[in-house]
Scaffold this motif. Structure first.
Motif, short mmCIF file in Angstrom:
data_model
loop_
_atom_site.label_atom_id
_atom_site.label_comp_id
_atom_site.label_asym_id
_atom_site.label_seq_id
_atom_site.Cartn_x
_atom_site.Cartn_y
_atom_site.Cartn_z
N ALA A 152 0.83 -1.20 0.00
CA ALA A 152 0.00 0.00 0.00
C ALA A 152 0.87 1.26 0.00
CB ALA A 152 -0.92 0.00 1.23
N SER A 153 0.42 2.28 -0.69
CA SER A 153 1.14 3.55 -0.74
C SER A 153 0.67 4.52 0.33
CB SER A 153 0.97 4.21 -2.11
OG SER A 153 1.54 3.40 -3.12
N GLY A 154 -0.47 4.23 0.95
CA GLY A 154 -0.97 5.12 1.98
C GLY A 154 -1.99 4.44 2.86
N TYR A 155 -2.25 5.05 4.01
CA TYR A 155 -3.19 4.47 4.97
C TYR A 155 -3.89 5.61 5.71
CZ TYR A 155 -4.90 0.65 7.94
OH TYR A 155 -5.68 -0.30 8.57
N LEU A 156 -5.23 5.58 5.70
CA LEU A 156 -6.04 6.54 6.43
C LEU A 156 -7.08 5.81 7.26
CD1 LEU A 156 -6.90 9.24 3.72
CD2 LEU A 156 -5.20 9.43 5.54
N SER A 157 -7.43 6.39 8.38
CA SER A 157 -8.57 5.92 9.17
C SER A 157 -9.85 6.47 8.55
CB SER A 157 -8.43 6.39 10.61
OG SER A 157 -9.66 6.29 11.29
N LYS A 158 -10.95 5.76 8.76
CA LYS A 158 -12.23 6.26 8.26
C LYS A 158 -12.71 7.49 9.02
CE LYS A 158 -14.09 2.22 5.93
NZ LYS A 158 -15.17 1.20 5.87
N ASP A 159 -11.99 7.88 10.05
CA ASP A 159 -12.27 9.14 10.73
C ASP A 159 -11.76 10.33 9.92
OD1 ASP A 159 -13.45 7.86 12.88
OD2 ASP A 159 -11.59 7.75 14.02
N SER A 160 -10.96 10.07 8.90
CA SER A 160 -10.37 11.16 8.10
C SER A 160 -11.47 11.93 7.36
CB SER A 160 -9.39 10.59 7.07
OG SER A 160 -8.38 9.85 7.70
N ASP A 161 -11.28 13.25 7.23
CA ASP A 161 -12.27 14.04 6.50
C ASP A 161 -11.98 14.01 5.00
OD1 ASP A 161 -10.18 15.86 6.03
OD2 ASP A 161 -10.82 17.22 7.63
N GLY A 162 -12.92 14.58 4.23
CA GLY A 162 -12.82 14.53 2.78
C GLY A 162 -11.56 15.21 2.26
N ALA A 163 -11.18 16.31 2.88
CA ALA A 163 -9.99 17.03 2.41
C ALA A 163 -8.74 16.17 2.54
CB ALA A 163 -9.84 18.33 3.20
N GLU A 164 -8.63 15.43 3.64
CA GLU A 164 -7.44 14.59 3.81
C GLU A 164 -7.44 13.42 2.84
OE1 GLU A 164 -4.61 12.68 7.27
OE2 GLU A 164 -6.75 12.88 7.71
N ILE A 165 -8.62 12.85 2.58
CA ILE A 165 -8.70 11.75 1.61
C ILE A 165 -8.23 12.24 0.23
CG2 ILE A 165 -10.26 10.21 0.37
CD1 ILE A 165 -11.96 10.11 2.97
N LEU A 166 -8.71 13.39 -0.19
CA LEU A 166 -8.31 13.93 -1.49
C LEU A 166 -6.82 14.27 -1.52
CD1 LEU A 166 -11.35 16.26 -2.30
CD2 LEU A 166 -10.83 14.02 -3.31
N HIS A 167 -6.31 14.82 -0.43
CA HIS A 167 -4.89 15.14 -0.34
C HIS A 167 -4.06 13.86 -0.48
CE1 HIS A 167 -1.16 17.04 0.84
NE2 HIS A 167 -1.03 16.21 1.86
N ALA A 168 -4.47 12.79 0.21
CA ALA A 168 -3.73 11.53 0.15
C ALA A 168 -3.77 10.94 -1.26
CB ALA A 168 -4.31 10.54 1.15
N VAL A 169 -4.92 11.00 -1.90
CA VAL A 169 -5.05 10.48 -3.27
C VAL A 169 -4.10 11.21 -4.21
CG1 VAL A 169 -6.59 10.43 -5.29
CG2 VAL A 169 -7.41 9.60 -3.07
N ARG A 170 -4.04 12.52 -4.10
CA ARG A 170 -3.18 13.32 -4.98
C ARG A 170 -1.70 13.05 -4.70
NH1 ARG A 170 -7.44 17.89 -3.66
NH2 ARG A 170 -8.81 17.68 -5.51
N ARG A 171 -1.36 12.91 -3.44
CA ARG A 171 0.03 12.60 -3.09
C ARG A 171 0.43 11.25 -3.68
NH1 ARG A 171 4.20 15.14 -0.80
NH2 ARG A 171 4.64 13.33 0.52
N ILE A 172 -0.42 10.27 -3.53
CA ILE A 172 -0.11 8.92 -4.00
C ILE A 172 -0.07 8.88 -5.52
CG2 ILE A 172 -1.05 6.58 -4.14
CD1 ILE A 172 -1.97 7.00 -1.20
N ALA A 173 -0.98 9.59 -6.17
CA ALA A 173 -0.97 9.66 -7.64
C ALA A 173 0.33 10.27 -8.15
CB ALA A 173 -2.16 10.46 -8.14
N GLY A 174 0.93 11.14 -7.35
CA GLY A 174 2.19 11.78 -7.73
C GLY A 174 3.41 10.94 -7.42
N GLY A 175 3.20 9.70 -6.97
CA GLY A 175 4.32 8.81 -6.71
C GLY A 175 4.83 8.85 -5.29
N ASN A 176 4.11 9.52 -4.40
CA ASN A 176 4.52 9.61 -3.00
C ASN A 176 3.72 8.66 -2.13
OD1 ASN A 176 6.34 12.00 -3.37
ND2 ASN A 176 4.42 12.96 -3.99
N SER A 177 4.07 8.59 -0.87
CA SER A 177 3.31 7.83 0.12
C SER A 177 2.61 8.80 1.06
CB SER A 177 4.23 6.91 0.93
OG SER A 177 4.85 5.96 0.09
#
Length: 219
Positions: free
Chosen positions: A99-124
């Motif tokens: 896995a490239s990233g891990y979030l709890s379901k307590d995370s808000d929408g902004a953090e989910i989108l931030h994580a998706v963009r980071r991972i799409a850019g090749g980051n974790s």
């Protein structure tokens, strides 16, 4: 514009949460929603993009947990785990499985989108609330390649680190249990680590994550 959007799939078995995550992604101008499914098998049958990011729950019907991460990574996708279970074992197991990233379901929408963009850019990306699990397990982590292990040996080691049994590893890699144990013997000889907890720590310290072996085509 559409060609630059990030393809993102969702694998989540809870209908309301699945719909909410899919809507969050659909509302983002830089994201194109791929298959939205309740299991890994459904996603595999309906996905449109051969690569991209997949937001993945761990507790699923059929293939689940670190095995689900392995399967989705093996399809060519980068995985963001979004789970109600955020203990140390779950986080480290998922990351060891690729896995490239891990979030709890307590995370808000902004953090989910931030994580998706980071991972799409090749980051974790690991939620700050969960990062301590990773940092505690990675003292002096060496991010270099483990060059003394073959690609298949790295796969086996990563699955050991993800907590998989020999039978599970054999099924995931489509090889026999005898072959799995033969690889484990070689890994132990090369690394000097004999017990599974020692092999797990070695894998985490060396940054060994699951990666599919691409068959070579004779020329």
């Amino acid at each position: 514009m559409a060609a630059t959007r990030i393809p993102v799939g969702v694998i989540e078995d809870h209908p309301l949460y699945r719909a909410a995550v899919a809507q969050l992604l659909a509302d983002a101008p830089d994201i194109e929603v791929d298959a939205v499914a309740g299991s890994v098998a459904q996603f595999a049958a309906h996905r449109q993009n051969p690569a991209g990011v997949v937001v993945l729950d761990l507790r699923l019907p059929g293939v689940q947990g670190s095995s689900a991460v392995v399967e989705v990574v093996g399809m060519g996708h980068r995985v963001l785990v979004l789970s109600a279970y955020s203990g140390r074992a779950e986080v480290l197991g998922a990351m060891a499985a690729g896995a490239s990233g891990y979030l709890s379901k307590d995370s808000d929408g902004a953090e989910i989108l931030h994580a998706v963009r980071r991972i799409a850019g090749g980051n974790s990306y690991v939620s700050p609330m969960l990062a301590a699990h990773v940092l505690d397990a990675l003292p002096g982590r060496d991010n270099g390649l483990v060059i003394e292990l073959s690609a298949r040996e790295r796969q086996v080691l990563s699955l050991v680190a993800a907590g998989e049994r020999d039978q599970d590893i054999a099924e995931a890699l489509d090889i026999s249990i005898r072959t799995v144990r033969s690889y484990l013997d070689r890994i132990r000889d090369k690394t000097g680590q004999r017990r599974r907890p020692e092999l797990t720590r070695y894998a985490i310290e060396k940054g060994v994550a699951y990666a599919p072996v691409v068959p070579t085509v004779p020329v």
